[in-house]
Motif scaffolding. Structure first.
Motif, PDB file in Angstrom:
ATOM      1  N   ALA A 113       4.037   1.191   5.783  1.00  0.00           N
ATOM      2  CA  ALA A 113       2.930   2.155   5.756  1.00  0.00           C
ATOM      3  C   ALA A 113       3.438   3.536   5.351  1.00  0.00           C
ATOM      4  O   ALA A 113       2.802   4.224   4.548  1.00  0.00           O
ATOM      5  CB  ALA A 113       2.252   2.206   7.121  1.00  0.00           C
ATOM      6  N   ARG A 114       4.585   3.934   5.879  1.00  0.00           N
ATOM      7  CA  ARG A 114       5.159   5.241   5.539  1.00  0.00           C
ATOM      8  C   ARG A 114       5.513   5.286   4.049  1.00  0.00           C
ATOM      9  O   ARG A 114       5.283   6.272   3.370  1.00  0.00           O
ATOM     10  CB  ARG A 114       6.404   5.493   6.380  1.00  0.00           C
ATOM     11  CG  ARG A 114       6.950   6.888   6.204  1.00  0.00           C
ATOM     12  CD  ARG A 114       8.172   7.157   7.060  1.00  0.00           C
ATOM     13  NE  ARG A 114       7.996   6.746   8.443  1.00  0.00           N
ATOM     14  CZ  ARG A 114       8.954   6.138   9.147  1.00  0.00           C
ATOM     15  NH1 ARG A 114      10.114   5.880   8.615  1.00  0.00           N
ATOM     16  NH2 ARG A 114       8.748   5.804  10.391  1.00  0.00           N
ATOM     17  N   LEU A 115       6.037   4.208   3.547  1.00  0.00           N
ATOM     18  CA  LEU A 115       6.409   4.141   2.127  1.00  0.00           C
ATOM     19  C   LEU A 115       5.167   4.214   1.234  1.00  0.00           C
ATOM     20  O   LEU A 115       5.164   4.898   0.213  1.00  0.00           O
ATOM     21  CB  LEU A 115       7.189   2.856   1.857  1.00  0.00           C
ATOM     22  CG  LEU A 115       7.751   2.680   0.464  1.00  0.00           C
ATOM     23  CD1 LEU A 115       8.861   3.688   0.210  1.00  0.00           C
ATOM     24  CD2 LEU A 115       8.303   1.277   0.295  1.00  0.00           C
ATOM     25  N   LEU A 116       4.114   3.529   1.639  1.00  0.00           N
ATOM     26  CA  LEU A 116       2.893   3.521   0.833  1.00  0.00           C
ATOM     27  C   LEU A 116       2.208   4.889   0.805  1.00  0.00           C
ATOM     28  O   LEU A 116       1.513   5.207  -0.156  1.00  0.00           O
ATOM     29  CB  LEU A 116       1.930   2.445   1.344  1.00  0.00           C
ATOM     30  CG  LEU A 116       2.415   0.999   1.182  1.00  0.00           C
ATOM     31  CD1 LEU A 116       1.408   0.029   1.768  1.00  0.00           C
ATOM     32  CD2 LEU A 116       2.702   0.658  -0.263  1.00  0.00           C
ATOM     33  N   GLU A 117       2.426   5.707   1.825  1.00  0.00           N
ATOM     34  CA  GLU A 117       1.866   7.062   1.844  1.00  0.00           C
ATOM     35  C   GLU A 117       2.385   7.903   0.680  1.00  0.00           C
ATOM     36  O   GLU A 117       1.707   8.806   0.216  1.00  0.00           O
ATOM     37  CB  GLU A 117       2.224   7.762   3.153  1.00  0.00           C
ATOM     38  CG  GLU A 117       1.473   7.288   4.350  1.00  0.00           C
ATOM     39  CD  GLU A 117       1.982   7.933   5.635  1.00  0.00           C
ATOM     40  OE1 GLU A 117       2.745   8.918   5.561  1.00  0.00           O
ATOM     41  OE2 GLU A 117       1.609   7.438   6.705  1.00  0.00           O
ATOM     42  N   HIS A 118       3.571   7.603   0.211  1.00  0.00           N
ATOM     43  CA  HIS A 118       4.204   8.408  -0.833  1.00  0.00           C
ATOM     44  C   HIS A 118       3.831   7.942  -2.246  1.00  0.00           C
ATOM     45  O   HIS A 118       4.375   8.455  -3.213  1.00  0.00           O
ATOM     46  CB  HIS A 118       5.727   8.386  -0.665  1.00  0.00           C
ATOM     47  CG  HIS A 118       6.189   9.157   0.521  1.00  0.00           C
ATOM     48  ND1 HIS A 118       6.424  10.511   0.483  1.00  0.00           N
ATOM     49  CD2 HIS A 118       6.438   8.779   1.804  1.00  0.00           C
ATOM     50  CE1 HIS A 118       6.820  10.925   1.675  1.00  0.00           C
ATOM     51  NE2 HIS A 118       6.827   9.893   2.494  1.00  0.00           N
ATOM     52  N   GLN A 119       2.970   6.977  -2.378  1.00  0.00           N
ATOM     53  CA  GLN A 119       2.514   6.479  -3.678  1.00  0.00           C
ATOM     54  C   GLN A 119       3.641   5.880  -4.527  1.00  0.00           C
ATOM     55  O   GLN A 119       3.467   5.649  -5.713  1.00  0.00           O
ATOM     56  CB  GLN A 119       1.804   7.597  -4.472  1.00  0.00           C
ATOM     57  CG  GLN A 119       0.558   8.133  -3.811  1.00  0.00           C
ATOM     58  CD  GLN A 119      -0.549   7.101  -3.733  1.00  0.00           C
ATOM     59  OE1 GLN A 119      -0.735   6.317  -4.643  1.00  0.00           O
ATOM     60  NE2 GLN A 119      -1.275   7.084  -2.640  1.00  0.00           N
ATOM     61  N   VAL A 120       4.795   5.652  -3.938  1.00  0.00           N
ATOM     62  CA  VAL A 120       5.915   5.116  -4.702  1.00  0.00           C
ATOM     63  C   VAL A 120       5.690   3.636  -5.039  1.00  0.00           C
ATOM     64  O   VAL A 120       6.198   3.155  -6.041  1.00  0.00           O
ATOM     65  CB  VAL A 120       7.257   5.352  -3.964  1.00  0.00           C
ATOM     66  CG1 VAL A 120       7.416   4.437  -2.776  1.00  0.00           C
ATOM     67  CG2 VAL A 120       8.423   5.225  -4.906  1.00  0.00           C
ATOM     68  N   ALA A 121       4.901   2.950  -4.235  1.00  0.00           N
ATOM     69  CA  ALA A 121       4.625   1.535  -4.506  1.00  0.00           C
ATOM     70  C   ALA A 121       3.876   1.378  -5.831  1.00  0.00           C
ATOM     71  O   ALA A 121       4.161   0.475  -6.616  1.00  0.00           O
ATOM     72  CB  ALA A 121       3.829   0.917  -3.363  1.00  0.00           C
ATOM     73  N   ARG A 122       2.953   2.271  -6.099  1.00  0.00           N
ATOM     74  CA  ARG A 122       2.190   2.236  -7.351  1.00  0.00           C
ATOM     75  C   ARG A 122       3.123   2.472  -8.541  1.00  0.00           C
ATOM     76  O   ARG A 122       3.040   1.795  -9.557  1.00  0.00           O
ATOM     77  CB  ARG A 122       1.086   3.287  -7.318  1.00  0.00           C
ATOM     78  CG  ARG A 122       0.206   3.304  -8.556  1.00  0.00           C
ATOM     79  CD  ARG A 122      -0.858   4.385  -8.446  1.00  0.00           C
ATOM     80  NE  ARG A 122      -1.669   4.273  -7.253  1.00  0.00           N
ATOM     81  CZ  ARG A 122      -2.809   3.567  -7.189  1.00  0.00           C
ATOM     82  NH1 ARG A 122      -3.248   2.947  -8.247  1.00  0.00           N
ATOM     83  NH2 ARG A 122      -3.494   3.518  -6.082  1.00  0.00           N
ATOM     84  N   GLU A 123       4.021   3.428  -8.394  1.00  0.00           N
ATOM     85  CA  GLU A 123       4.973   3.727  -9.463  1.00  0.00           C
ATOM     86  C   GLU A 123       5.931   2.548  -9.688  1.00  0.00           C
ATOM     87  O   GLU A 123       6.246   2.195 -10.817  1.00  0.00           O
ATOM     88  CB  GLU A 123       5.761   4.992  -9.118  1.00  0.00           C
ATOM     89  CG  GLU A 123       6.516   5.546 -10.294  1.00  0.00           C
ATOM     90  CD  GLU A 123       7.070   6.932 -10.021  1.00  0.00           C
ATOM     91  OE1 GLU A 123       8.002   7.314 -10.733  1.00  0.00           O
ATOM     92  OE2 GLU A 123       6.566   7.631  -9.126  1.00  0.00           O
ATOM     93  N   PHE A 124       6.360   1.928  -8.592  1.00  0.00           N
ATOM     94  CA  PHE A 124       7.244   0.761  -8.666  1.00  0.00           C
ATOM     95  C   PHE A 124       6.570  -0.370  -9.440  1.00  0.00           C
ATOM     96  O   PHE A 124       7.141  -0.920 -10.376  1.00  0.00           O
ATOM     97  CB  PHE A 124       7.605   0.311  -7.247  1.00  0.00           C
ATOM     98  CG  PHE A 124       8.182  -1.074  -7.150  1.00  0.00           C
ATOM     99  CD1 PHE A 124       9.441  -1.358  -7.649  1.00  0.00           C
ATOM    100  CD2 PHE A 124       7.464  -2.104  -6.548  1.00  0.00           C
ATOM    101  CE1 PHE A 124       9.968  -2.633  -7.547  1.00  0.00           C
ATOM    102  CE2 PHE A 124       7.979  -3.366  -6.446  1.00  0.00           C
ATOM    103  CZ  PHE A 124       9.240  -3.645  -6.946  1.00  0.00           C
ATOM    104  N   LEU A 125       5.362  -0.713  -9.061  1.00  0.00           N
ATOM    105  CA  LEU A 125       4.651  -1.800  -9.718  1.00  0.00           C
ATOM    106  C   LEU A 125       4.411  -1.480 -11.190  1.00  0.00           C
ATOM    107  O   LEU A 125       4.549  -2.349 -12.054  1.00  0.00           O
ATOM    108  CB  LEU A 125       3.325  -2.086  -8.999  1.00  0.00           C
ATOM    109  CG  LEU A 125       2.583  -3.329  -9.448  1.00  0.00           C
ATOM    110  CD1 LEU A 125       3.446  -4.576  -9.319  1.00  0.00           C
ATOM    111  CD2 LEU A 125       1.302  -3.491  -8.655  1.00  0.00           C
ATOM    112  N   GLY A 126       4.102  -0.229 -11.488  1.00  0.00           N
ATOM    113  CA  GLY A 126       3.905   0.177 -12.878  1.00  0.00           C
ATOM    114  C   GLY A 126       5.157  -0.031 -13.709  1.00  0.00           C
ATOM    115  O   GLY A 126       5.092  -0.506 -14.849  1.00  0.00           O
ATOM    116  N   LYS A 127       6.317   0.297 -13.136  1.00  0.00           N
ATOM    117  CA  LYS A 127       7.581   0.128 -13.859  1.00  0.00           C
ATOM    118  C   LYS A 127       7.902  -1.348 -14.082  1.00  0.00           C
ATOM    119  O   LYS A 127       8.378  -1.736 -15.141  1.00  0.00           O
ATOM    120  CB  LYS A 127       8.720   0.818 -13.106  1.00  0.00           C
ATOM    121  CG  LYS A 127       8.665   2.334 -13.183  1.00  0.00           C
ATOM    122  CD  LYS A 127       9.854   2.955 -12.472  1.00  0.00           C
ATOM    123  CE  LYS A 127       9.807   4.461 -12.539  1.00  0.00           C
ATOM    124  NZ  LYS A 127       9.926   5.007 -13.879  1.00  0.00           N
TER     125      LYS A 127
END
Length: 139
Positions: A113-127
């Motif tokens: 949940a803490r990781l998803l708050e930073h929007q990094v998951a979206r960037e990861f999936l995009g890459k």
């Protein structure tokens, strides 16, 4: 003739998850893309986490686990953490050793949940998707 039922015995083994995942398994094509994407995001991870305090589950493990949950239609973090105890393919994908304990599901959920708050998951999936599209175009 009926075969004999033999009990399993505990023995020392020098096998690694790398040796146990079939060379032609489709996830072997995904893992290098995921690892490249995570390498590119490493500076962002460094900014997200404090230098002191209790260590968390590495963000690389969390994002890889989220991908496995999606790819294998796993219903919950609890079920994923349970499956991680015995699924050697999952351990291989997460770069864990065979004997490594699975994540505690509540710690996993909180860290995710803490990781998803930073929007990094979206960037990861995009890459990862970008790399997959490039690989498809090269064929």
């Amino acid at each position: 003739m009926r075969g004999k039922l033999e009990n399993q015995i505990v023995m020392l083994s020098s096998l690694t998850p790398e040796q146990l995942v079939p060379q032609d398994h489709p996830i072997r094509k995904i893992k290098p893309m995921v690892d490249r994407a995570l390498g590119e995001l490493s500076p962002i991870f460094n900014q997200m986490y404090a230098e002191t305090g209790r260590p968390s589950i590495p963000p690389e493990h969390l994002l890889k686990a989220c991908l496995l949950i999606a790819l294998y239609s796993i219903r919950s973090e609890r079920q994923f953490c349970e499956r991680l105890r015995y699924d050697l393919l999952f351990k291989w994908f997460l770069d864990l050793n065979i004997m490594d304990e699975p994540f505690n599901f509540s710690v996993f959920s909180k860290n995710k949940a803490r990781l998803l708050e930073h929007q990094v998951a979206r960037e990861f999936l995009g890459k990862v998707i970008e790399q997959a599209q490039l690989a498809a175009n090269l064929r």
